[in-house]
Design an enzyme around this catalytic site. Structure first.
Site: not given
Ligand SMILES: Cc1ncc(COP(=O)(O)O)c(C=O)c1O
Length: 403
Positions: A137, A222, A251
């Site tokens: 994700f 990520d 986050k």
């Molecule tokens: C691993 C990871 N990458 C990217 C995102 C996307 O972040 P945002 O919701 O701030 O765009 C999330 C959100 O849950 C995430 O857990």
């Protein structure tokens, strides 16, 4: 405003993109939230891995209030003192050299992908493809959604962005096979969060690092969910003693203030130049005041260490709880305070509803997985309270594991 009045306004004015629990929170401190009826809740989700210092930490509140009074925004056409400070604090937590600030996780991913593509254009004969993982994700913008290895989120929005390949997470052979002359980068979560705290085999990240070195690929991690103390180190890649070339962070970064960052090291830190990438709000005075206060408090209060110790304690107690119900819990997966409990019976949503009935917050992923992401400042008393509520909720939801 009552919850019923709020819901009416939502129905009339807010797009229906979320399924929401029947509660609205109005105040918080530490691991405690207070709802609109005045009830106290124990928060073991931290706004989905955001509120590492708990809610409204006084140091962050003070920094944001002071900064709001002085100056909130001027744009990146000028120097921003708090941005300079925040970037220096952030780079001191890892071995990446420079930062680009955006406003969210997805934007940090977008910046990382653009950086890698530009590097491919100028330094790798136009290579542009990115190998990512199935069940990953990375966000909901069109490009971060394309990187996300979950067709259920993508179907309605095709055609997607070209150039992404997905391979099974944790399978280094599959990754190597997916690489060709047009591949520029690998993009991975060190631990997959949204799909259920899926931890790759030991040594996998180090193997990916070696693979990237062999094939001259940009290693992008990520760390939006795993980063900033969540796994008991500043960043999850530090468990394997490797350094990515590019890293997306968000986050927890603003302790609740929406901000994200793309970080890069060495030659990658100088790939993007004026005109390549920008954000009106990215790294503004207010957000960066929150970042600096957050990072300094994390350091002074040794919160990363707490996440490690309390993570171990929580897993110990959850393991006890599982042992009291043989067969009910298929697996506990955890690194620091990034924890999932996989249930044998498909009652995760019922367990969550039962936890809510006890005024405890966690998260259900599908029918089988409970995800627990408490504030990193959590202590043993709160963990005990969570375990007791979970024990009762497992019983109430009928999570017995009986055939
Ligand atoms: C691993 C990871 N990458 C990217 C995102 C996307 O972040 P945002 O919701 O701030 O765009 C999330 C959100 O849950 C995430 O857990």
């Amino acid at each position: 405003m009552t919850l019923a009045e709020m819901k009416q306004l939502y129905d009339e004015n807010i797009m229906g993109t979320y399924g929401r629990a029947e509660v609205a929170f109005v105040r918080g401190r530490g691991c405690t939230l207070v709802d609109s009826e005045g009830n106290e809740w124990l928060d073991c989700l931290a706004g989905i891995a955001v509120c590492g210092l708990g809610h409204s930490h006084p140091a962050v509140v003070q920094a944001v209030a002071d900064q709001a009074e002085r100056l909130m925004h001027t744009s990146n056409l000028y120097y921003i003192p708090t941005q300079a400070e925040a970037a220096a604090e952030l780079t001191s937590t890892c071995e990446l050299d420079k930062v680009f600030f955006g406003n969210s996780g997805a934007e940090a991913i977008e910046a990382s992908i653009k950086l890698a593509r530009k590097w491919g254009k100028q330094s790798k004969s136009g290579a542009y493809k990115i190998v990512a993982a199935e069940a990953s994700f990375h966000g909901r913008t069109l490009c971060s959604l394309t990187a996300t290895g979950q067709p259920k989120y993508q179907e309605a929005f095709k055609p997607l962005v070209p150039g992404f390949v997905h391979v099974p997470f944790g399978d280094i052979g599959a990754m190597e096979q997916a690489i060709d002359d047009e591949t520029v980068a690998v993009l991975l979560e060190p631990i997959q969060g949204e799909s259920g705290v899926r931890i790759p085999p030991d040594g996998y990240l180090a193997e990916v690092r070696a693979l990237c070195d062999r094939h001259s690929l940009v290693m992008i991690l990520d760390e939006i969910q795993t980063g900033l103390g969540r796994t008991g180190k500043w960043f999850a890649h530090q468990h394997e003693d490797i350094v990515p070339d590019v890293m997306a962070v968000s986050k927890a970064l603003g302790a609740g203030f929406p901000i994200g960052a793309c970080m890069a090291r060495g030659e990658f830190a100088d790939v993007l130049v004026p005109g390549d990438h920008a954000s009106t709000f990215g790294g503004n005075h207010l957000g960066c005041a929150a970042v600096t206060a957050f990072l300094r408090t994390m350091k002074s209060d040794r919160v990363v260490e707490n996440a490690q110790v309390m993570g171990n304690y929580a897993v110990e107690r959850l393991t006890d709880l599982a042992a009291e119900r043989p067969g009910a819990v298929k697996e506990i997966r955890a690194k620091g305070l990034m924890i999932a409990m996989e249930l044998t019976d498909g009652v995760a949503r019922q367990v969550l509803a039962s936890l809510h009935g006890r005024r405890v917050l966690a998260n259900a992923i599908g029918d089988h997985i409970l995800r627990i992401l408490p504030p990193l400042i959590i202590g043993p008393t709160e963990i005990e309270r969570f375990v007791e509520a979970l024990s009762q909720s497992l019983d109430e939801a009928g999570a017995t594991g009986a055939p």
